[in-house]
Each structure stands twice: as structure tokens, then as C-alpha cells.
Design an enzyme around this catalytic site. Structure first.
Site, PDB file in Angstrom:
ATOM      1  N   GLN A 260      -8.860 -12.281   1.544  1.00 25.01           N
ATOM      2  CA  GLN A 260      -7.501 -12.174   0.990  1.00 25.01           C
ATOM      3  C   GLN A 260      -6.719 -13.406   1.418  1.00 25.01           C
ATOM      4  OE1 GLN A 260      -7.281  -8.167   2.687  1.00 25.01           O
ATOM      5  NE2 GLN A 260      -6.359  -7.456   0.782  1.00 25.01           N
ATOM      6  N   ARG A 290       5.806  -1.799  -6.037  1.00 25.38           N
ATOM      7  CA  ARG A 290       5.736  -1.684  -4.583  1.00 25.38           C
ATOM      8  C   ARG A 290       5.362  -3.064  -4.050  1.00 25.38           C
ATOM      9  NH1 ARG A 290       1.330  -1.453  -1.325  1.00 25.38           N
ATOM     10  NH2 ARG A 290       1.225  -0.064   0.470  1.00 25.38           N
ATOM     11  N   ASP A 292       3.891  -5.184  -1.811  1.00 22.36           N
ATOM     12  CA  ASP A 292       2.860  -5.036  -0.782  1.00 22.36           C
ATOM     13  C   ASP A 292       2.993  -6.122   0.292  1.00 22.36           C
ATOM     14  OD1 ASP A 292       0.237  -3.816   0.008  1.00 22.36           O
ATOM     15  OD2 ASP A 292      -0.434  -5.881  -0.273  1.00 22.36           O
ATOM     16  N   GLU A 334       7.327  -2.424   1.212  1.00 18.59           N
ATOM     17  CA  GLU A 334       6.287  -1.912   2.106  1.00 18.59           C
ATOM     18  C   GLU A 334       6.319  -2.742   3.382  1.00 18.59           C
ATOM     19  OE1 GLU A 334       1.944  -1.487   3.676  1.00 18.59           O
ATOM     20  OE2 GLU A 334       2.561  -3.216   2.533  1.00 18.59           O
TER      21      GLU A 334
HETATM   22  C1  GLC Z   1      -0.874  -3.076   2.343  1.00 24.05           C
HETATM   23  C2  GLC Z   1      -1.783  -2.029   1.744  1.00 24.05           C
HETATM   24  C3  GLC Z   1      -3.069  -2.018   2.490  1.00 24.05           C
HETATM   25  C4  GLC Z   1      -3.694  -3.377   2.408  1.00 24.05           C
HETATM   26  C5  GLC Z   1      -2.718  -4.458   2.862  1.00 24.05           C
HETATM   27  C6  GLC Z   1      -3.181  -5.799   2.439  1.00 24.05           C
HETATM   28  O1  GLC Z   1      -0.497  -2.756   3.618  1.00 24.05           O
HETATM   29  O2  GLC Z   1      -1.145  -0.793   1.747  1.00 24.05           O
HETATM   30  O3  GLC Z   1      -3.926  -1.029   2.001  1.00 24.05           O
HETATM   31  O4  GLC Z   1      -4.818  -3.434   3.222  1.00 24.05           O
HETATM   32  O5  GLC Z   1      -1.456  -4.325   2.287  1.00 24.05           O
HETATM   33  O6  GLC Z   1      -3.000  -5.971   1.066  1.00 24.05           O
HETATM   34  C1  GLC Z   2       0.380  -3.348   6.240  1.00 25.54           C
HETATM   35  C2  GLC Z   2       1.070  -3.157   7.587  1.00 25.54           C
HETATM   36  C3  GLC Z   2       0.122  -2.856   8.690  1.00 25.54           C
HETATM   37  C4  GLC Z   2      -0.932  -1.950   8.122  1.00 25.54           C
HETATM   38  C5  GLC Z   2      -1.773  -2.819   7.242  1.00 25.54           C
HETATM   39  C6  GLC Z   2      -2.988  -2.222   6.627  1.00 25.54           C
HETATM   40  O1  GLC Z   2       0.927  -4.404   5.552  1.00 25.54           O
HETATM   41  O2  GLC Z   2       1.994  -4.130   7.913  1.00 25.54           O
HETATM   42  O3  GLC Z   2       0.776  -2.264   9.769  1.00 25.54           O
HETATM   43  O4  GLC Z   2      -1.665  -1.369   9.125  1.00 25.54           O
HETATM   44  O5  GLC Z   2      -1.008  -3.424   6.251  1.00 25.54           O
HETATM   45  O6  GLC Z   2      -3.055  -0.869   6.542  1.00 25.54           O
END
Ligand code: GLC
Ligand code: GLC
Length: 643
Positions: A260, A290, A292, A334
Site C-alpha cells: 500500500q 468514508r 480512510d 476515519e
Molecule cells: C483503514 C481500514 C483498514 C485498513 C487501513 C489501511 O483503517 O479500515 O481496514 O487496513 O485503513 O487502508
Molecule cells: C487505521 C487506524 C489504526 C488501525 C488500522 C488498521 O487507520 O489508524 O489504528 O488499527 O488502520 O486496522
């Protein structure tokens, strides 16, 4: 003479003039691109361009080609306006305060796990409506390379869906149908990073300088200027936040998985490209996006590269883009970070909605400790937000639980924050003697020992253990905990969000360990398949799922009846009893007092001496004086109006 950036930023009159000049200059180009939408677009540009220009200058004025990029952006806004479907243009004219009403209920699901594919999801609309859901977050469904997909959060093409789910056309039809059925579709905007197989990344790998500049390709020395200050998000996957590109031997910024790649928003071409992707998704029918991982989108050497001021400017700029070209679109933040930082993303000009990770984590904390001090003290400070915005209150989601409370509040209450987090991890992974929970550790940091917890609601609340032990009293307590948690997210103020499967009390699914692509990511334990047979149990009161579902429905019926639970203001109260959590909602003179007993012992408290109350959940009468709450009991008290 042309005004300087400093003058434009400090003198609103000059900025306004500059916008008029730009609009005059660009209108001949924009008008044919916007087609029949030009009059609407023009009036929005008149209102919003000053906002966008200010932000664009704050972000990009130092670039010699700033105005070139601004012009490109405006062209893309015009094109996107022209292709916005009529039904969305109609929504654009309406007020967007729907999230503040007590009839609103959200849910999140993976399309494949909940319904197989887009067609299957259409078949599930009756179930969604029966449950009362009118906001549905469909989790990543864009093209993402398997096995390196991070559950869909490593997107290689924002305009193509995963073939197994159906086509983009089918998704657009599904979203239009959801709108017709009164359900707002919500999509992810995964904008911090792309997959390393996105066409931009592929070009960057080949050495194309234009696309290298879309990401961070750093020499070892450059990397080391950033590295010491960064938090490790997925320490079990790889130490540090960088991944070496084999071809160039340079270091690519990868906050999450190595595949990523973080986008470089210091480059305005990246902002423009992602703004176009965002509007594309909005025009497919998304009512909410959302945002992310939004805390990570701006990087500066010498900082921890989280929640930086320019991250906020950037999100405000995306918001200004939405106001101009897709006004009905709302953003959900988020930000699973420190509570002081979470609230900074919430504003009508930034994110109108936000996950409430503090409430989520501290509800679980209070169930473990049977004490509500940390919950009460923390929310007293961090629950109030702009009255036009809403919290999205949730108990579980597809991710892990991180214990993101404020250390200072903990210290003030005599709680050692790190020891306490250690306790919570032990408790929820079932390693603490007497724990009711069967969660799984996620991302243990080998250096700090820190970890987070994964698991479904029912498993974390004790259903799984009680069933294994055939212990009916423990099972009754587990159900009471689920009811209690649901009651809080439905009444404290904001949009409640269910995680599909939790409404039926589905348990952890441990089979992910057999799948090589999933075994190293324990969050899969709480990404469970929901079958038709399980959905059918919703209406079977003899089944456990049916009981959990029916209890939730009772709460929902009461919530819909009580307007105060929608737009009412919230006041978190100190009630003197350390096991009770109390808050008051108020709307135009109507009041509701919520009392929640977090322990399996009866508790009592003195009610305000103002008169008698009715419990809206049981219909029971409570005279002024002392109220007694049964183990885990919840009361929604409204004053009895004198005859
Ligand atoms: C967000 C998503 C999580 C993912 C991360 C990286 O936190 O909810 O599932 O791993 O972003 O995209
Ligand atoms: C999210 C959060 C982190 C979380 C992760 C994946 O962006 O910032 O705390 O655990 O992604 O789940």
C-alpha cells in the site's frame, strides 16, 4: 498589478476579486465542459471558489505551476458536474441534516461476506429495511490485487469493481436502488494510498518521473529524516514505514502494508487526480464517502506525520470540491487516533460525520472494569462537536479495537495508561482470569509489547465463552452486555452504526488461519460470512440470534419514537455511582435521562427531585427518589408530565 499569495490570504476582498478574475478567464473553457449543469455550477463556483482557492494556495502556492493545476482541477469539476445523474442533482438541492434524526440507523458490511455480490445485495434490501437500516457502508469493492488486497483497502483502480462482485454499472444501479428504497449508500475513499499495482504505481516502478512524484521515493538518507518519528501501524507485517523498491533501490513510503503505497499530496497533480476519482464515486451514487486513514495524508520531516495541519487543509479542499461538484456528498472521518485529534476533523467544512473511537473503546473498557469513571470523564471533555455534524457511534467494525483514550485523563483518575491498556488486551483476548471475552490479539509490537484486539461483538461480550461452558447465567449476562452496548450507541447522540452480523450475535470465525492470504491478519476473525439461514433466525425468538435481534429491535422502536434521541443535545453526567454511566438528552424542553449499569451487581442512585419518570424501554414508572438498577440494566427515563 497582481496580488501576492500573502495578500490574497490575508485580505478576503482581494481573494474575492481574484476569484472573479479567474472565473471570467475560465468560464469560456468551463461552460462547454459543464454542459446543461453550467448555471448550477457557476453559482456554486461563485460561492465556493474563494474557499477552494484559499486552501489551494495554502497547500500549493509555492509550486510555480499552482495556477495551471487549479485550472486543471476546475475543468475536471466541470466535466464531473456534467455527468452527475439527475437523481443526485435533485439531492444536491436538499439540506443534508438527515444524520441528526432518530429514525436513522447505519450498518457496514463486506458485500461478498454479507450477500455474495451486488445482485445478492439487492436481494437483501428487504432484510436491511426490516432491520431499520437506512445508511449502508459497502466495504471496499474496487479492484484490488489478491492476495495483496488488505481486504480491499489496497485499490489498484477506483473505477473498476472486483469482478466477482459485479461491474461498476451494476454497483451504480445497486446504489440508485438503495436510494430509491430510502437507504443511503456509503463507499470508502481510500485516498492515503493506492495498491502498488495501481497504474500510477506501475509507471512509477518503471521510472516515469511524473508518476514517481505521485508517491514517495526516498533515498536512505531522506528516509532516515522521517523514520525516527513515525508510529508503526502494522509492526507484525514489517518494521518501519518504508519498503524498498527493488528496481531503483529507493524507499517507498508504506504506512500500512508494503503493497500500500502512500500518495504524495504535496504534489497538486495527486490532489487533482484523487479529486477526480472522488467525484467519480460520488456520481455513481455514494451519499457519503468514508475517508480512510485520513490522519496520515500529509507528511513533514521531523514530525510524526499524523494529523498535521495540512492534512486538515487537504480534507477541507476535498470538501470544497464536493460542495462545488457534488453538494449532497458528505464525508465521514476515519481517524482512529488521540481523542483531541479525532475531533479536529469534524466540521461542516471538513468531515460532517466521524467514527467515535473513544466511545467505542471506553464502552469496552467499562464492561471489563465494571467502572465508568474513565468513560464519563473522557466523554465529558470530548463528546461535544459542531451541532451540524454527527458522531457515528459503533461497537465493532471490520478492524481491530485500539485503546485510544487520553493518557492525561487516565493519570488524573489514578490509572496508569499503559498498564491499563495491557490489562485490556489481556482481558479481551481472554488471558485475564475471570474474563468473559474471547478476542484475538492483533499486531503485537515486539518492542513496545503493545497490541490491539480483534473479535466479533458477541464473542467479545461473552457469548462464545458462555456457550462453550454451557453456562446459562453467563449467557444471560453476555446478552445483557450486548443490549447495553446497543442501547448506548442508539441513544447517546449521533448516527448508530451496526456491523453486519453483530445484530444476530454471530461469533468469531477462526478459519482465516487456514488461508495463507489471511492468516497473518487476525482482523479476519471478525469478518464473517452472513448466510441466508442466519438471517432467517432474526425472526426466530427461540434462537439466540433471534433474541439478540429482537432486543435490538425493541431499542430501535423506542429510539424512533423519541425525537430527543436524534437532534437533542447531550450532557454527560456525574451520578456519583462509579458503576453507572449517565447522560441526558435535551430537545426543545424534552428531556431523556439514560442510566446504564455496567456491573453484574444491582446498583442504585438518587434521581433528580423534579418528579416522577417513565422508563421508555419497559414502560415502568419511577417515582422521585431512589432508583434501583438490575445487573446491566438500562433505563431511558423521561419525566412524567404533571396532569
Ligand atoms: C483503514 C481500514 C483498514 C485498513 C487501513 C489501511 O483503517 O479500515 O481496514 O487496513 O485503513 O487502508
Ligand atoms: C487505521 C487506524 C489504526 C488501525 C488500522 C488498521 O487507520 O489508524 O489504528 O488499527 O488502520 O486496522
Amino acid at each position: 498589478m497582481q496580488a501576492t499569495t500573502a495578500q490574497l490570504l490575508s485580505q478576503p476582498g482581494l481573494l474575492q476579486l481574484e476569484c472573479q478574475r479567474l472565473l471570467k478567464r475560465f468560464s469560456q473553457t468551463l461552460k462547454p465542459l459543464a454542459k446543461q449543469q453550467w448555471p448550477a455550477l457557476q453559482s456554486r463556483l461563485n460561492a465556493q471558489l474563494p474557499v477552494l482557492l484559499r486552501l489551494y494556495l495554502q497547500l500549493y502556492a509555492e509550486r510555480y505551476d499552482c495556477y495551471f493545476h487549479l485550472e486543471q482541477l476546475l475543468k475536471s469539476l466541470a466535466k464531473s458536474s456534467a455527468s452527475r445523474p439527475d437523481y443526485l442533482c435533485q439531492l444536491d438541492e436538499q439540506p443534508q441534516d438527515w444524520h441528526q434524526h432518530s429514525d436513522q440507523l447505519g450498518a457496514a458490511c463486506y458485500v461478498d461476506l454479507f450477500a455474495g455480490d451486488f445482485e445478492g445485495l439487492k436481494q437483501r434490501i428487504p432484510y436491511l429495511k426490516q432491520t431499520g437500516i437506512n445508511y449502508l457502508h459497502l466495504m471496499p469493492l474496487f479492484k484490488a490485487p489478491e492476495p495483496n488486497s488488505d481486504g480491499g483497502y489496497a485499490v489498484s483502480d477506483y473505477r473498476t469493481t472486483m469482478p466477482a462482485l459485479g461491474s461498476m454499472q451494476q454497483l451504480a444501479e445497486l446504489m440508485a436502488e438503495l436510494h430509491r428504497e430510502g437507504i443511503r449508500p456509503v463507499l470508502d475513499f481510500v485516498f492515503n494510498h493506492t495498491s502498488d499495482e495501481h497504474s500510477w504505481a506501475l509507471k512509477a516502478k518503471k521510472g516515469d518521473p511524473e508518476y514517481r512524484d505521485f508517491y514517495f521515493f526516498l533515498t536512505e538518507a531522506e528516509r532516515d529524516r522521517y523514520a525516527p518519528h513515525l508510529r508503526e501501524i502494522f509492526p507484525e507485517i514489517r518494521r518501519g514505514c518504508f519498503t524498498q523498491d527493488p528496481a531503483s533501490a529507493l524507499w517507498v513510503w508504506t504506512t500500512f502494508n508494503s503493497f500500500q503505497w502512500d500518495l504524495n499530496y504535496a504534489n497538486p497533480a495527486v490532489f487533482n487526480a484523487m479529486a477526480a476519482e472522488m467525484l467519480f464515486l460520488a456520481n455513481q451514487g455514494a451519499a457519503v464517502l468514508r475517508l480512510d486513514a485520513l490522519a496520515f495524508v500529509w507528511k513533514e520531516a521531523g514530525t510524526n506525520c499524523e494529523n498535521l495541519p495540512k492534512a486538515h487543509l487537504l480534507i477541507q479542499a476535498f470538501n470544497a470540491v464536493a460542495r462545488i461538484a457534488a453538494p449532497a456528498l458528505q464525508f465521514k472521518s476515519e481517524a482512529i487516533v488521540h481523542p483531541d485529534e479525532v475531533v479536529k476533523y469534524i466540521a461542516p467544512t471538513e468531515c460532517q460525520l466521524s467514527y467515535n473511537p473513544l466511545l467505542m473503546a471506553l464502552l469496552w473498557n467499562s464492561l471489563a472494569t465494571r467502572k465508568t469513571r474513565l468513560l464519563t470523564e473522557s466523554l465529558k471533555r470530548r463528546f461535544a462537536i459542531d451541532p451540524h455534524c454527527s458522531w457515528v457511534n459503533y461497537i465493532r467494525c471490520h478492524d481491530d479495537i485500539g485503546w485510544t483514550f487520553d493518557d492525561n485523563v487516565a493519570w488524573q483518575l489514578g490509572i496508569h495508561p499503559d498498564h491499563h491498556r495491557h490489562f485490556l488486551n489481556q482481558f479481551y483476548t481472554g488471558q485475564f482470569a475471570g474474563s468473559f471475552a474471547t478476542g484475538v490479539p492483533f499486531q503485537q509490537n515486539p518492542v513496545t509489547g503493545d497490541c490491539r484486539v480483534a473479535g466479533m461483538l458477541a464473542s467479545l461480550a461473552g457469548v462464545e465463552q458462555a456457550q462453550l461452558q454451557h453456562n446459562t447465567q453467563h449467557l444471560a449476562h453476555a446478552l445483557a452486555r450486548i443490549y447495553l452496548l446497543n442501547s448506548v450507541i442508539l441513544s447517546i447522540g449521533g448516527l448508530p452504526l451496526l456491523y453486519m452480523g453483530d445484530e444476530l450475535g454471530l461469533l468469531n470465525d477462526y478459519s482465516f488461519v487456514n488461508d495463507p492470504a489471511k492468516k497473518d491478519d487476525s482482523r479476519w476473525v471478525n469478518r464473517v460470512k452472513v448466510t441466508a439461514a442466519q438471517l432467517a433466525k432474526a425472526k426466530d425468538p427461540a434462537s439466540l440470534s433471534g433474541q439478540i435481534y429482537q432486543q435490538l429491535q425493541q431499542l430501535l422502536v423506542a429510539r424512533r419514537r423519541l425525537a430527543v434521541l436524534g437532534q437533542g443535545s447531550t450532557r454527560i453526567l456525574d451520578c456519583g455511582n462509579p458503576h453507572l454511566f449517565c447522560y441526558q438528552r435535551e430537545l426543545a424542553g424534552d428531556r431523556l435521562l439514560a442510566l446504564v449499569n455496567f456491573s453484574e451487581q444491582p446498583q442504585q442512585l438518587t434521581l433528580p427531585a423534579t418528579g416522577a419518570f417513565t422508563d421508555e424501554l419497559s414502560g415502568q414508572h419511577y417515582p422521585a427518589g431512589t432508583a434501583r438498577l438490575q445487573p446491566y440494566q438500562v433505563l431511558w427515563l423521561t419525566p412524567v408530565t404533571p396532569e
